[in-house]
Scaffold this active site. Structure first.
Site, PDB file in Angstrom:
ATOM      1  N   ASP A  13       0.817  -1.223   0.000  1.00  0.00           N
ATOM      2  CA  ASP A  13       0.000   0.000   0.000  1.00  0.00           C
ATOM      3  C   ASP A  13       0.847   1.268   0.000  1.00  0.00           C
ATOM      4  O   ASP A  13       0.397   2.319   0.451  1.00  0.00           O
ATOM      5  CB  ASP A  13      -0.962   0.025   1.199  1.00  0.00           C
ATOM      6  CG  ASP A  13      -1.777  -1.244   1.343  1.00  0.00           C
ATOM      7  OD1 ASP A  13      -2.395  -1.653   0.351  1.00  0.00           O
ATOM      8  OD2 ASP A  13      -1.774  -1.843   2.437  1.00  0.00           O
ATOM      9  N   GLU A  14       2.063   1.179  -0.537  1.00  0.00           N
ATOM     10  CA  GLU A  14       2.957   2.337  -0.502  1.00  0.00           C
ATOM     11  C   GLU A  14       2.684   3.329  -1.642  1.00  0.00           C
ATOM     12  O   GLU A  14       3.222   4.433  -1.648  1.00  0.00           O
ATOM     13  CB  GLU A  14       4.431   1.899  -0.590  1.00  0.00           C
ATOM     14  CG  GLU A  14       4.879   0.966   0.506  1.00  0.00           C
ATOM     15  CD  GLU A  14       4.782  -0.500   0.098  1.00  0.00           C
ATOM     16  OE1 GLU A  14       5.319  -1.352   0.820  1.00  0.00           O
ATOM     17  OE2 GLU A  14       4.157  -0.784  -0.950  1.00  0.00           O
ATOM     18  N   LYS A  16       2.668   2.040  -5.124  1.00  0.00           N
ATOM     19  CA  LYS A  16       3.426   1.532  -6.263  1.00  0.00           C
ATOM     20  C   LYS A  16       2.702   1.755  -7.581  1.00  0.00           C
ATOM     21  O   LYS A  16       3.339   1.975  -8.610  1.00  0.00           O
ATOM     22  CB  LYS A  16       3.709   0.031  -6.077  1.00  0.00           C
ATOM     23  CG  LYS A  16       4.633  -0.283  -4.920  1.00  0.00           C
ATOM     24  CD  LYS A  16       4.919  -1.774  -4.814  1.00  0.00           C
ATOM     25  CE  LYS A  16       3.678  -2.572  -4.445  1.00  0.00           C
ATOM     26  NZ  LYS A  16       3.104  -2.191  -3.121  1.00  0.00           N
ATOM     27  N   GLY A  40      -4.239  -4.147  -4.774  1.00  0.00           N
ATOM     28  CA  GLY A  40      -4.949  -3.086  -5.477  1.00  0.00           C
ATOM     29  C   GLY A  40      -4.050  -1.886  -5.687  1.00  0.00           C
ATOM     30  O   GLY A  40      -3.534  -1.318  -4.726  1.00  0.00           O
ATOM     31  N   HIS A  41      -3.825  -1.507  -6.950  1.00  0.00           N
ATOM     32  CA  HIS A  41      -3.014  -0.336  -7.267  1.00  0.00           C
ATOM     33  C   HIS A  41      -3.921   0.755  -7.838  1.00  0.00           C
ATOM     34  O   HIS A  41      -4.608   0.539  -8.835  1.00  0.00           O
ATOM     35  CB  HIS A  41      -1.921  -0.687  -8.272  1.00  0.00           C
ATOM     36  CG  HIS A  41      -0.889  -1.615  -7.705  1.00  0.00           C
ATOM     37  ND1 HIS A  41       0.075  -2.229  -8.477  1.00  0.00           N
ATOM     38  CD2 HIS A  41      -0.657  -2.022  -6.443  1.00  0.00           C
ATOM     39  CE1 HIS A  41       0.852  -2.974  -7.703  1.00  0.00           C
ATOM     40  NE2 HIS A  41       0.416  -2.871  -6.472  1.00  0.00           N
ATOM     41  N   ARG A 143       3.172 -29.089  -6.385  1.00  0.00           N
ATOM     42  CA  ARG A 143       3.159 -29.661  -7.723  1.00  0.00           C
ATOM     43  C   ARG A 143       1.777 -30.179  -8.129  1.00  0.00           C
ATOM     44  O   ARG A 143       1.639 -31.153  -8.868  1.00  0.00           O
ATOM     45  CB  ARG A 143       4.214 -30.785  -7.848  1.00  0.00           C
ATOM     46  CG  ARG A 143       5.630 -30.279  -7.598  1.00  0.00           C
ATOM     47  CD  ARG A 143       6.658 -31.385  -7.644  1.00  0.00           C
ATOM     48  NE  ARG A 143       6.522 -32.325  -6.531  1.00  0.00           N
ATOM     49  CZ  ARG A 143       7.009 -32.125  -5.311  1.00  0.00           C
ATOM     50  NH1 ARG A 143       7.642 -31.003  -5.035  1.00  0.00           N
ATOM     51  NH2 ARG A 143       6.872 -33.009  -4.359  1.00  0.00           N
ATOM     52  N   GLN A 224       2.224  -6.063  -3.173  1.00  0.00           N
ATOM     53  CA  GLN A 224       2.471  -6.065  -1.727  1.00  0.00           C
ATOM     54  C   GLN A 224       3.805  -5.368  -1.389  1.00  0.00           C
ATOM     55  O   GLN A 224       4.252  -4.523  -2.134  1.00  0.00           O
ATOM     56  CB  GLN A 224       2.438  -7.492  -1.161  1.00  0.00           C
ATOM     57  CG  GLN A 224       1.070  -8.129  -1.167  1.00  0.00           C
ATOM     58  CD  GLN A 224       0.828  -8.981  -2.394  1.00  0.00           C
ATOM     59  OE1 GLN A 224       1.726  -9.547  -2.985  1.00  0.00           O
ATOM     60  NE2 GLN A 224      -0.422  -9.078  -2.798  1.00  0.00           N
TER      61      GLN A 224
END
Length: 426
Positions: A13-14, A16, A40-41, A143, A224
């Site tokens: 949440d920075e 990005k 979410g961006h 796998r 993230q």
């Protein structure tokens, strides 16, 4: 080597999304290397708000090609909704978005298992978004995952899904008391996805390496943040992949020698969503104040974010594990109205000073932050166009962050809009 990796340097949440959008204006390709639709961006351009979950925010720049790499776990339904949203808003996606054929798919049982675990009374919960990310990565490591390429062979897909769903139904029914899933309906659903997504699917690793050889500019984008990294985060309160810069190589299929710059995106204060230790967290009253000032609510879930002072111990740790060369520092404007601002410069643990970020969860939870105070500036910074336009106290605050973290600020965000950005250096 024209590859720049953009990493979150806190708990996500920075900001990005905005930074990748800014950098993509000079980039040929923006590539997402891990995570899923739980990230979410948010980008605001000309009054329009775009919330992206899987597609890199470089898609908002018409000359930028976007890639979803093999390290991403892909929810076809979420992706198609995102494509439709962008096209409805006039953004061309076809011919500009490419998806790795090695990416793993999120299946309906992954979401059911995620939500059942989070709602369980007998298992530890960590506050996931319930979108199936963790269970999809579990199947990948075990796998037993379904990859995009598996959609091409219907008989093989049926066999894999039959085996998976038989096992998952046992878990859902016997442990969580949930309803069982129908194999044929899922096969039919994902076969339809294959028809729609087929034009987007390619060998993205080969595509990227060819672009690098041609000298094209590439932005590699993580979801993230570092403190949610599966190996280097506040385990077990982490995501299920590696948002750190090293994850870009694995998640895109490019060698580490191809990366020439790592940019860390970091807020002028600190936030985190979900559970887990948070050394500089505010008291409830200040927390709510910052939440309102910074609109600190999750873009994906709307959950309120926990807020605290800038943590330089944490920041120096993220510089080390990512090899961060420069900062993109966001949300400086949120501090505009404060009389006093603080930076955590060290921790006290059991009465002793430490200046490293502990690995043990119990120690992180037990540390007492050592805070250094700075005078506020009480002036609106959102109109600043250069570093010299900032109030003197704001400049001093930035200088302190640069000095303590030993990392320069290259980009400064003073608002949510694209134009509210100061490029200090390239």
């Amino acid at each position: 080597m024209p590859v720049k990796v953009v990493v979150g340097a806190q708990w996500g949440d920075e900001g990005k999304g905005k930074i990748v959008d800014i950098l993509s204006q000079d980039a040929d390709i923006a590539a997402r290397y891990q995570g899923g639709a739980n990230a979410g961006h948010t980008v605001i351009i000309a009054g329009n708000k775009y919330i992206l979950h899987l597609i890199p925010s470089g898609i908002l720049n018409k000359n930028t090609t976007c890639i979803i790499g093999n390290g991403v776990v892909l929810d076809p339904d979420a992706l198609l909704q995102e494509i439709k949203m962008l096209e409805d808003m006039g953004i061309t996606v076809k011919g500009r978005l490419f998806i790795s054929h090695r990416a793993h798919l999120i299946m309906p049982y992954h979401k059911m298992l995620d939500q059942a675990k989070e709602n369980s009374d007998v298992e530890m919960t960590i506050g996931t978004t319930g979108r199936g990310i963790g269970p999809a990565y579990v199947d990948k490591a075990n796998r037993a995952g379904i990859r995009v390429v598996d959609l091409l062979d219907r008989d093989s897909l049926r066999q894999k899904l039959t085996d998976n769903i038989e096992q998952k139904n046992q878990i859902l029914k016997k442990i969580y008391g949930s309803q069982e899933l129908n194999t044929e309906s899922i096969i039919q659903e994902y076969s339809e996805y294959d028809k729609i997504l087929d034009p987007y699917i390619t060998d993205t690793s080969r595509m990227l390496n060819k672009a690098i050889a041609e000298g094209k500019n590439i932005i590699a984008e993580g979801a993230q943040g570092t403190l949610l990294d599966l190996d280097f985060g506040t385990y077990p309160f982490v995501t299920s992949s590696n948002p750190t810069s090293g994850g870009a190589c694995i998640g895109l299929g490019i060698g580490p020698t191809k990366i020439d710059h790592v940019m860390g995106v970091i807020k002028a204060y600190t936030t985190r969503v979900g559970m887990g230790p948070f050394p500089t967290e505010f008291d409830a009253e200040t927390d709510e104040k910052f939440r309102q000032l910074g609109n600190e609510f999750g873009a994906t879930t709307g959950r309120p974010r926990r807020c605290g002072w800038f943590d330089a111990v944490l920041a120096k740790y993220t510089v080390e594990v990512n090899g961060i060369d420069s900062w993109a520092l966001t949300k400086l404007d949120v501090l505009d109205s404060l009389e006093e601002i603080k930076i955590c410069t060290g921790y006290k643990l059991k009465g002793k000073m430490i200046n490293t970020f502990p690995s043990a969860l119990q120690e992180i939870a037990a540390v007492e932050p050592v805070l250094q105070s700075f005078p506020g500036w009480k002036i609106d910074t959102s109109k600043a166009k250069s570093k010299s336009d900032l109030p003197l106290n704001a400049q001093k605050y930035l200088a302190a962050i640069e000095e303590i973290t030993e990392t320069p600020v290259a980009i400064l965000s003073v608002g949510s809009k694209r134009e509210e950005t100061i490029r200090i250096s390239q």
